[in-house]
Design a protein around this motif. Structure first.
Motif, PDB file in Angstrom:
ATOM      1  N   ARG A  37       0.923  -1.273  -0.234  1.00 37.74           N
ATOM      2  CA  ARG A  37      -0.010   0.044  -0.231  1.00 37.74           C
ATOM      3  C   ARG A  37       0.924   1.361  -0.077  1.00 37.74           C
ATOM      4  O   ARG A  37       0.328   2.229  -0.670  1.00 37.74           O
ATOM      5  N   THR A  38       1.942   1.426   0.708  1.00 38.25           N
ATOM      6  CA  THR A  38       2.886   2.274   0.551  1.00 38.25           C
ATOM      7  C   THR A  38       4.458   1.969   0.616  1.00 38.25           C
ATOM      8  O   THR A  38       4.613   0.864   0.829  1.00 38.25           O
ATOM      9  N   ASN A  39       5.093   2.990   0.655  1.00 38.10           N
ATOM     10  CA  ASN A  39       6.734   2.638   0.506  1.00 38.10           C
ATOM     11  C   ASN A  39       7.067   2.179   1.689  1.00 38.10           C
ATOM     12  O   ASN A  39       8.130   1.305   1.994  1.00 38.10           O
ATOM     13  N   GLU A  40       6.699   2.799   2.730  1.00 41.84           N
ATOM     14  CA  GLU A  40       6.849   2.437   4.067  1.00 41.84           C
ATOM     15  C   GLU A  40       6.756   0.951   4.421  1.00 41.84           C
ATOM     16  O   GLU A  40       7.488   0.320   5.025  1.00 41.84           O
ATOM     17  N   ARG A  41       5.490   0.425   3.933  1.00 42.74           N
ATOM     18  CA  ARG A  41       5.066  -0.882   4.270  1.00 42.74           C
ATOM     19  C   ARG A  41       6.059  -1.787   3.491  1.00 42.74           C
ATOM     20  O   ARG A  41       6.214  -2.744   4.099  1.00 42.74           O
ATOM     21  N   CYS A  42       6.416  -1.381   2.170  1.00 43.25           N
ATOM     22  CA  CYS A  42       7.388  -2.194   1.577  1.00 43.25           C
ATOM     23  C   CYS A  42       8.803  -2.475   2.248  1.00 43.25           C
ATOM     24  O   CYS A  42       9.207  -3.349   2.377  1.00 43.25           O
ATOM     25  N   LYS A  43       9.256  -1.104   2.679  1.00 45.15           N
ATOM     26  CA  LYS A  43      10.564  -1.507   3.656  1.00 45.15           C
ATOM     27  C   LYS A  43      10.319  -2.086   4.703  1.00 45.15           C
ATOM     28  O   LYS A  43      11.216  -3.058   5.350  1.00 45.15           O
ATOM     29  N   GLU A  44       9.309  -1.928   5.469  1.00 45.23           N
ATOM     30  CA  GLU A  44       9.316  -2.709   6.598  1.00 45.23           C
ATOM     31  C   GLU A  44       9.199  -4.153   6.377  1.00 45.23           C
ATOM     32  O   GLU A  44       9.655  -4.995   7.018  1.00 45.23           O
ATOM     33  N   THR A  45       8.250  -4.741   5.439  1.00 41.84           N
ATOM     34  CA  THR A  45       8.157  -5.952   4.946  1.00 41.84           C
ATOM     35  C   THR A  45       9.605  -6.548   4.373  1.00 41.84           C
ATOM     36  O   THR A  45       9.975  -7.815   4.674  1.00 41.84           O
ATOM     37  N   PHE A  46      10.459  -5.809   3.735  1.00 44.87           N
ATOM     38  CA  PHE A  46      11.730  -6.094   3.159  1.00 44.87           C
ATOM     39  C   PHE A  46      12.549  -6.353   4.145  1.00 44.87           C
ATOM     40  O   PHE A  46      13.320  -7.512   4.580  1.00 44.87           O
ATOM     41  N   LYS A  47      12.537  -5.677   5.499  1.00 45.07           N
ATOM     42  CA  LYS A  47      13.473  -5.853   6.566  1.00 45.07           C
ATOM     43  C   LYS A  47      12.907  -7.160   7.366  1.00 45.07           C
ATOM     44  O   LYS A  47      13.803  -8.114   7.838  1.00 45.07           O
ATOM     45  N   THR A  48      11.515  -7.536   7.373  1.00 44.26           N
ATOM     46  CA  THR A  48      10.994  -8.571   8.035  1.00 44.26           C
ATOM     47  C   THR A  48      11.634  -9.835   7.224  1.00 44.26           C
ATOM     48  O   THR A  48      12.043 -10.948   7.840  1.00 44.26           O
ATOM     49  N   LEU A  49      11.623  -9.927   6.109  1.00 42.83           N
ATOM     50  CA  LEU A  49      11.914 -10.773   5.138  1.00 42.83           C
ATOM     51  C   LEU A  49      13.433 -10.996   4.756  1.00 42.83           C
ATOM     52  O   LEU A  49      13.762 -12.168   4.474  1.00 42.83           O
ATOM     53  N   SER A  50      14.010 -10.088   5.158  1.00 44.93           N
ATOM     54  CA  SER A  50      15.629 -10.258   5.041  1.00 44.93           C
ATOM     55  C   SER A  50      16.447 -11.382   5.823  1.00 44.93           C
ATOM     56  O   SER A  50      17.245 -11.969   5.500  1.00 44.93           O
ATOM     57  N   ALA A  51      15.447 -11.647   6.884  1.00 47.20           N
ATOM     58  CA  ALA A  51      16.189 -12.620   7.873  1.00 47.20           C
ATOM     59  C   ALA A  51      15.835 -14.007   7.302  1.00 47.20           C
ATOM     60  O   ALA A  51      16.431 -14.957   7.759  1.00 47.20           O
ATOM     61  N   GLU A  52      14.979 -14.005   6.329  1.00 48.60           N
ATOM     62  CA  GLU A  52      14.574 -15.372   5.794  1.00 48.60           C
ATOM     63  C   GLU A  52      15.333 -15.492   4.535  1.00 48.60           C
ATOM     64  O   GLU A  52      15.334 -16.592   3.860  1.00 48.60           O
ATOM     65  N   LYS A  53      15.974 -14.589   4.040  1.00 45.49           N
ATOM     66  CA  LYS A  53      16.601 -14.479   2.466  1.00 45.49           C
ATOM     67  C   LYS A  53      17.727 -15.686   2.417  1.00 45.49           C
ATOM     68  O   LYS A  53      18.479 -15.635   3.242  1.00 45.49           O
ATOM     69  N   THR A  54      17.897 -16.142   1.282  1.00 50.45           N
ATOM     70  CA  THR A  54      19.099 -17.031   0.907  1.00 50.45           C
ATOM     71  C   THR A  54      19.800 -15.939   0.118  1.00 50.45           C
ATOM     72  O   THR A  54      19.367 -14.939  -0.409  1.00 50.45           O
ATOM     73  N   GLU A  55      21.024 -16.226  -0.246  1.00 51.57           N
ATOM     74  CA  GLU A  55      21.884 -15.596  -0.908  1.00 51.57           C
ATOM     75  C   GLU A  55      21.532 -15.526  -2.295  1.00 51.57           C
ATOM     76  O   GLU A  55      21.871 -14.506  -3.264  1.00 51.57           O
ATOM     77  N   TYR A  56      20.560 -16.305  -2.868  1.00 56.64           N
ATOM     78  CA  TYR A  56      20.050 -16.157  -4.191  1.00 56.64           C
ATOM     79  C   TYR A  56      18.618 -15.656  -4.462  1.00 56.64           C
ATOM     80  O   TYR A  56      18.158 -15.474  -5.291  1.00 56.64           O
ATOM     81  N   THR A  57      18.105 -15.211  -3.139  1.00 55.81           N
ATOM     82  CA  THR A  57      16.819 -14.572  -3.112  1.00 55.81           C
ATOM     83  C   THR A  57      16.758 -13.273  -3.601  1.00 55.81           C
ATOM     84  O   THR A  57      17.572 -12.440  -2.916  1.00 55.81           O
ATOM     85  N   THR A  58      15.782 -12.723  -4.421  1.00 55.02           N
ATOM     86  CA  THR A  58      15.593 -11.326  -4.756  1.00 55.02           C
ATOM     87  C   THR A  58      14.029 -11.031  -3.988  1.00 55.02           C
ATOM     88  O   THR A  58      13.468 -11.890  -4.301  1.00 55.02           O
ATOM     89  N   THR A  59      13.953  -9.841  -3.370  1.00 56.59           N
ATOM     90  CA  THR A  59      12.577  -9.190  -2.930  1.00 56.59           C
ATOM     91  C   THR A  59      12.325  -8.074  -3.461  1.00 56.59           C
ATOM     92  O   THR A  59      13.300  -7.247  -3.122  1.00 56.59           O
TER      93      THR A  59
END
Length: 333
Positions: A38-60
């Motif tokens: 919905r907003t750029n802020e929500r995107c950034k918050e979600t990226f931060k949450t997902l960053s802990a789950e990412k593998t080196e090959y993952t892009t979000t």
């Protein structure tokens, strides 16, 4: 078992609730996610949450689109079309319910919010991004519905049942509140009706692709009743309108009678629908996470409601929705 090949997955409603839990799983598995936020802020918050789950090959990646605004959806989809990257799995998961609100909340284009976000926005996304979906070697569409679309289900029997009638409300084109044309607004029924729209849209879309010779898996599903703890999430409006009532309902349904599914499990089911090898069958399927005993659910393919099986109604819903979208976008030129 989920597919090991990395997929390009676009998801609405991936920044909270069931969608966020699914996004975590899909990120862990190495898929490439595009989040509609919905907003750029929500995107950034979600990226931060997902960053802990990412593998080196993952892009979000993320794209900012407010699903209450058809213009924003049109613009955002145009950007994605310009990028011309195939979509392997399209997950239409975003949804709201305004239970507790007595008067309809209208969008900028004069459309009741529940209908706009839960159905109309997703049809517009589907209409515009179909070329990217068909560019994939193994495309798949997943649409989050609910058992309340069915008047004979447990939740569907409470309050006014889901029914679109002859879609009189959708034929008016101005200040659409109730799809069946009834004068009194009922937020609970509006939500149920929107979930029936999800079923009808999925079935119609699958049939159209089959006629075109482009048949793909089209999966409509119900997660069951999910009531997470906390102040946000899907029930935030109900909690704001009636905090004591929702607290009592949550305690009875979740803690006492154990009728609910966990957020973690529901998110896992959505992730499996997105990449699971057992869901590669082409055509329309409805899969529901049904309560079989306290604390125990069975995720199984089942029948939709009788109205959800009405192909003529599905065609009328698609056509009227498309006409409404085109009219609203034309008015904004």
């Amino acid at each position: 078992m989920h597919n090991q090949t990395p997929k390009r997955i676009l998801i609405t409603g991936g920044s909270s609730g069931i969608g966020l839990e699914a996004s975590k799983r899909l990120t862990q598995r190495g898929h490439h996610l595009t989040l509609i936020c919905r907003t750029n802020e929500r995107c950034k918050e979600t990226f931060k949450t997902l960053s802990a789950e990412k593998t080196e090959y993952t892009t979000t990646t993320g794209i900012v689109i407010n699903l209450k605004n058809l213009e924003e959806i049109e613009t955002g989809c145009s950007r994605l079309i310009e990028m011309n990257e195939p979509i392997d799995t399209l997950i239409l998961n975003a949804g709201i319910q305004n239970v507790g609100i007595k008067n309809p909340q209208f969008t900028k284009q004069g459309i009741e919010e529940t209908f706009c976000i839960n159905h109309l926005s997703h049809q517009l996304i589907l209409m515009r991004l179909l070329p990217l979906l068909l560019k994939s070697k193994s495309p798949r569409l997943v649409i989050t519905s609910s058992e309340v679309h069915n008047p004979v289900s447990g939740g569907g029997r409470v309050g006014q049942p889901a029914t679109l009638g002859t879609l009189d409300g959708l034929r008016q084109h101005e200040n659409i509140a109730m799809l069946n044309g009834q004068k009194t607004f009922d937020a609970d029924k509006a939500y149920k009706d929107s979930k029936l729209c999800n079923i009808l849209m999925a079935r119609y879309f699958a049939n159209q692709l089959k006629q075109m010779g482009e048949e793909i898996p089209v999966l409509a599903w119900s997660p069951g009743l999910v009531i997470p703890k906390g102040s946000g999430g899907f029930f935030r409006t109900s909690r704001q309108q009636n905090p004591i009532g929702l607290a009592l309902f949550s305690f009875v349904a979740r803690d006492l009678l154990r009728l609910t599914e966990t957020l973690h499990k529901a998110g896992g089911l959505l992730a499996e629908l997105a990449d699971g090898e057992s869901y590669e069958q082409k055509g329309f399927r409805y899969i529901s996470n049904q309560l079989v005993s306290p604390g125990r659910h069975l995720f199984t393919e089942t029948e939709t409601s009788n109205e959800g099986n009405n192909e003529q109604l599905g065609q009328e819903l698609w056509t009227l929705s498309e006409n409404l979208i085109n009219q609203k976008l034309l008015n904004n030129l």
